[in-house]
Motif scaffolding. Sequence first.
Motif, PDB file in Angstrom:
ATOM      1  N   VAL A  10       7.852  -2.330 -10.617  1.00 48.85           N
ATOM      2  CA  VAL A  10       6.819  -2.837  -9.711  1.00 48.85           C
ATOM      3  C   VAL A  10       5.820  -3.694 -10.477  1.00 48.85           C
ATOM      4  CG1 VAL A  10       4.877  -2.207  -8.208  1.00 48.85           C
ATOM      5  CG2 VAL A  10       7.049  -0.973  -8.029  1.00 48.85           C
ATOM      6  N   ARG A  11       5.392  -3.229 -11.650  1.00 45.45           N
ATOM      7  CA  ARG A  11       4.446  -4.006 -12.466  1.00 45.45           C
ATOM      8  C   ARG A  11       5.060  -5.346 -12.854  1.00 45.45           C
ATOM      9  NH1 ARG A  11       4.550   0.537 -15.559  1.00 45.45           N
ATOM     10  NH2 ARG A  11       4.940  -0.649 -17.470  1.00 45.45           N
ATOM     11  N   GLU A  12       6.333  -5.322 -13.218  1.00 47.07           N
ATOM     12  CA  GLU A  12       7.012  -6.550 -13.624  1.00 47.07           C
ATOM     13  C   GLU A  12       7.101  -7.545 -12.462  1.00 47.07           C
ATOM     14  OE1 GLU A  12      11.374  -7.919 -15.403  1.00 47.07           O
ATOM     15  OE2 GLU A  12      10.673  -5.853 -15.671  1.00 47.07           O
ATOM     16  N   THR A  13       7.432  -7.042 -11.281  1.00 43.17           N
ATOM     17  CA  THR A  13       7.539  -7.914 -10.112  1.00 43.17           C
ATOM     18  C   THR A  13       6.170  -8.433  -9.691  1.00 43.17           C
ATOM     19  OG1 THR A  13       9.362  -6.475  -9.398  1.00 43.17           O
ATOM     20  CG2 THR A  13       8.610  -8.142  -7.843  1.00 43.17           C
ATOM     21  N   ALA A  14       5.143  -7.600  -9.806  1.00 44.03           N
ATOM     22  CA  ALA A  14       3.783  -8.028  -9.469  1.00 44.03           C
ATOM     23  C   ALA A  14       3.338  -9.151 -10.401  1.00 44.03           C
ATOM     24  CB  ALA A  14       2.823  -6.844  -9.564  1.00 44.03           C
ATOM     25  N   ALA A  15       3.645  -9.016 -11.689  1.00 45.49           N
ATOM     26  CA  ALA A  15       3.274 -10.058 -12.651  1.00 45.49           C
ATOM     27  C   ALA A  15       3.953 -11.373 -12.307  1.00 45.49           C
ATOM     28  CB  ALA A  15       3.645  -9.626 -14.067  1.00 45.49           C
ATOM     29  N   TYR A  16       5.215 -11.296 -11.927  1.00 46.85           N
ATOM     30  CA  TYR A  16       5.961 -12.497 -11.522  1.00 46.85           C
ATOM     31  C   TYR A  16       5.325 -13.126 -10.285  1.00 46.85           C
ATOM     32  CZ  TYR A  16       9.555 -15.183  -9.094  1.00 46.85           C
ATOM     33  OH  TYR A  16      10.217 -16.156  -8.409  1.00 46.85           O
ATOM     34  N   ALA A  17       5.014 -12.292  -9.288  1.00 48.81           N
ATOM     35  CA  ALA A  17       4.448 -12.790  -8.034  1.00 48.81           C
ATOM     36  C   ALA A  17       3.081 -13.437  -8.254  1.00 48.81           C
ATOM     37  CB  ALA A  17       4.329 -11.641  -7.026  1.00 48.81           C
ATOM     38  N   ILE A  18       2.248 -12.802  -9.057  1.00 56.18           N
ATOM     39  CA  ILE A  18       0.914 -13.349  -9.331  1.00 56.18           C
ATOM     40  C   ILE A  18       1.016 -14.699 -10.022  1.00 56.18           C
ATOM     41  CG2 ILE A  18      -1.213 -13.011 -10.665  1.00 56.18           C
ATOM     42  CD1 ILE A  18      -0.730  -9.940 -10.219  1.00 56.18           C
ATOM     43  N   LEU A  19       1.918 -14.800 -10.986  1.00 51.60           N
ATOM     44  CA  LEU A  19       2.084 -16.068 -11.698  1.00 51.60           C
ATOM     45  C   LEU A  19       2.498 -17.185 -10.742  1.00 51.60           C
ATOM     46  CD1 LEU A  19       2.128 -17.731 -14.276  1.00 51.60           C
ATOM     47  CD2 LEU A  19       4.443 -16.887 -14.728  1.00 51.60           C
ATOM     48  N   GLU A  20       3.421 -16.890  -9.849  1.00 51.12           N
ATOM     49  CA  GLU A  20       3.874 -17.904  -8.894  1.00 51.12           C
ATOM     50  C   GLU A  20       2.755 -18.333  -7.945  1.00 51.12           C
ATOM     51  OE1 GLU A  20       6.977 -19.464  -8.905  1.00 51.12           O
ATOM     52  OE2 GLU A  20       6.877 -18.449 -10.844  1.00 51.12           O
ATOM     53  N   LEU A  21       1.871 -17.405  -7.602  1.00 55.59           N
ATOM     54  CA  LEU A  21       0.784 -17.702  -6.676  1.00 55.59           C
ATOM     55  C   LEU A  21      -0.393 -18.402  -7.355  1.00 55.59           C
ATOM     56  CD1 LEU A  21       0.875 -14.350  -4.691  1.00 55.59           C
ATOM     57  CD2 LEU A  21       1.351 -16.606  -3.722  1.00 55.59           C
ATOM     58  N   TYR A  64       0.826  -1.215   0.000  1.00 57.80           N
ATOM     59  CA  TYR A  64       0.000   0.000   0.000  1.00 57.80           C
ATOM     60  C   TYR A  64       0.856   1.260   0.000  1.00 57.80           C
ATOM     61  CZ  TYR A  64      -3.927  -3.053   1.290  1.00 57.80           C
ATOM     62  OH  TYR A  64      -4.882  -4.049   1.303  1.00 57.80           O
ATOM     63  N   SER A  65       2.160   1.109   0.142  1.00 58.10           N
ATOM     64  CA  SER A  65       3.060   2.262   0.274  1.00 58.10           C
ATOM     65  C   SER A  65       3.507   2.775  -1.104  1.00 58.10           C
ATOM     66  CB  SER A  65       4.290   1.874   1.098  1.00 58.10           C
ATOM     67  OG  SER A  65       5.182   1.081   0.312  1.00 58.10           O
ATOM     68  N   ASP A  66       4.297   3.841  -1.072  1.00 59.42           N
ATOM     69  CA  ASP A  66       4.862   4.414  -2.302  1.00 59.42           C
ATOM     70  C   ASP A  66       6.344   4.079  -2.457  1.00 59.42           C
ATOM     71  OD1 ASP A  66       2.449   5.659  -3.033  1.00 59.42           O
ATOM     72  OD2 ASP A  66       2.871   7.360  -1.713  1.00 59.42           O
ATOM     73  N   ASN A  67       6.838   3.174  -1.657  1.00 64.50           N
ATOM     74  CA  ASN A  67       8.254   2.793  -1.705  1.00 64.50           C
ATOM     75  C   ASN A  67       8.425   1.684  -2.754  1.00 64.50           C
ATOM     76  OD1 ASN A  67      10.840   1.749  -1.269  1.00 64.50           O
ATOM     77  ND2 ASN A  67      10.777   2.169   0.927  1.00 64.50           N
ATOM     78  N   ASP A  68       8.716   2.083  -3.985  1.00 65.80           N
ATOM     79  CA  ASP A  68       8.760   1.122  -5.097  1.00 65.80           C
ATOM     80  C   ASP A  68       9.814   0.041  -4.900  1.00 65.80           C
ATOM     81  OD1 ASP A  68       6.755   2.524  -6.224  1.00 65.80           O
ATOM     82  OD2 ASP A  68       7.884   3.257  -7.956  1.00 65.80           O
ATOM     83  N   LEU A  69      10.969   0.414  -4.383  1.00 65.51           N
ATOM     84  CA  LEU A  69      12.042  -0.569  -4.193  1.00 65.51           C
ATOM     85  C   LEU A  69      11.632  -1.620  -3.163  1.00 65.51           C
ATOM     86  CD1 LEU A  69      14.912  -1.419  -4.937  1.00 65.51           C
ATOM     87  CD2 LEU A  69      15.742   0.055  -3.084  1.00 65.51           C
ATOM     88  N   ASP A  71      -6.220  -8.733  -3.900  1.00 68.70           N
ATOM     89  CA  ASP A  71      -6.600  -7.485  -4.564  1.00 68.70           C
ATOM     90  C   ASP A  71      -5.460  -6.473  -4.573  1.00 68.70           C
ATOM     91  OD1 ASP A  71      -9.107  -8.533  -4.996  1.00 68.70           O
ATOM     92  OD2 ASP A  71     -10.090  -7.425  -3.374  1.00 68.70           O
ATOM     93  N   ILE A  72      -4.747  -6.350  -3.449  1.00 69.71           N
ATOM     94  CA  ILE A  72      -3.665  -5.361  -3.405  1.00 69.71           C
ATOM     95  C   ILE A  72      -2.472  -5.813  -4.241  1.00 69.71           C
ATOM     96  CG2 ILE A  72      -2.675  -6.246  -1.244  1.00 69.71           C
ATOM     97  CD1 ILE A  72      -2.741  -2.590  -2.575  1.00 69.71           C
ATOM     98  N   ILE A  73      -2.244  -7.115  -4.316  1.00 73.04           N
ATOM     99  CA  ILE A  73      -1.164  -7.604  -5.182  1.00 73.04           C
ATOM    100  C   ILE A  73      -1.488  -7.275  -6.636  1.00 73.04           C
ATOM    101  CG2 ILE A  73       0.014  -9.671  -6.054  1.00 73.04           C
ATOM    102  CD1 ILE A  73      -0.412 -10.905  -3.253  1.00 73.04           C
ATOM    103  N   VAL A  74      -2.723  -7.552  -7.043  1.00 70.82           N
ATOM    104  CA  VAL A  74      -3.138  -7.285  -8.429  1.00 70.82           C
ATOM    105  C   VAL A  74      -3.149  -5.784  -8.716  1.00 70.82           C
ATOM    106  CG1 VAL A  74      -5.052  -7.464 -10.066  1.00 70.82           C
ATOM    107  CG2 VAL A  74      -4.454  -9.417  -8.630  1.00 70.82           C
ATOM    108  N   LYS A  75      -3.477  -4.988  -7.721  1.00 71.45           N
ATOM    109  CA  LYS A  75      -3.495  -3.532  -7.912  1.00 71.45           C
ATOM    110  C   LYS A  75      -2.127  -3.022  -8.339  1.00 71.45           C
ATOM    111  CE  LYS A  75      -4.994   0.762  -5.723  1.00 71.45           C
ATOM    112  NZ  LYS A  75      -5.535   1.396  -4.482  1.00 71.45           N
ATOM    113  N   ASN A  76      -1.073  -3.699  -7.919  1.00 67.61           N
ATOM    114  CA  ASN A  76       0.284  -3.275  -8.280  1.00 67.61           C
ATOM    115  C   ASN A  76       0.695  -3.716  -9.681  1.00 67.61           C
ATOM    116  OD1 ASN A  76       1.961  -1.923  -5.935  1.00 67.61           O
ATOM    117  ND2 ASN A  76       0.558  -3.370  -4.970  1.00 67.61           N
ATOM    118  N   LEU A  77      -0.213  -4.383 -10.386  1.00 69.81           N
ATOM    119  CA  LEU A  77       0.080  -4.824 -11.748  1.00 69.81           C
ATOM    120  C   LEU A  77      -0.137  -3.715 -12.770  1.00 69.81           C
ATOM    121  CD1 LEU A  77       0.865  -7.266 -13.524  1.00 69.81           C
ATOM    122  CD2 LEU A  77      -1.556  -7.900 -13.584  1.00 69.81           C
TER     123      LEU A  77
END
Length: 225
Positions: A62-73, A25-30, A49-55
């Motif tokens: 951030v979008r790239e990492t979110a896509a990776y995380a969603i795929l793994e889950l 929910y933060s603005d700290n992209d790293l 929902d919050i994981i997908v929101k970062n896609l």
Amino acid sequence: MEMLELAFKYCSESYSHEDLINELYSDNDLKKQFCLIEIKKINSQKEADIIVKNLTLQTGPVRETAAYAILELIKQEDFKPFFQKQDIINVFVKAITDINPSVSRNTIEIIKYIDNADYLYHCIINEINLTLNKAIDTRKNHSYAANKKNFNLYWNLEAITNIADKINPKDELITILKTSALSNDYTIREKTAKAADIFSKKNESFKSILNILSDDDNIYVRKYL
């Protein structure tokens, strides 16, 4: 060096699952990138929902990492049900044509795990038709507009072939492929030939598309003929 030091600091710290989720929910992209990678489970729909929101609507990393995380889950049966809402599917459809190809690649893998394939297919068809019907202003930025149109068409056609085993396309896709088969861009003709080849095994009407491409001299197109 400052960013490297921060990344090392985040990796050295200990986080609970709740800490990882709250950072999204933060603005700290790293830090968000680190937390997305570290998330190994989902306990609620709100967390998904919050994981997908970062896609979408985030920085590229951030979008790239979110896509990776969603795929793994979503690959895991325990967590797959959390990614089936129509609102989430709508986000996935938009992410298919993300300007970052890594997001697009992971997203077309993600959609293989969507249960409501008919709704997903309908949304992708709508996106393709919007792309094809969008007139290109030849007075300015013609090259950029044409490239964006081809980019969108390329990834959406690839997405449809990735869910081929779950859908039974008919005239609506044949009409699209008849148009894309005439593209000046060989990559679009290649994706067209691939789709026609796959779906012709379910519906012989798709062979008409292969006939349109029968004289194509591009080797990437011809491998599907």
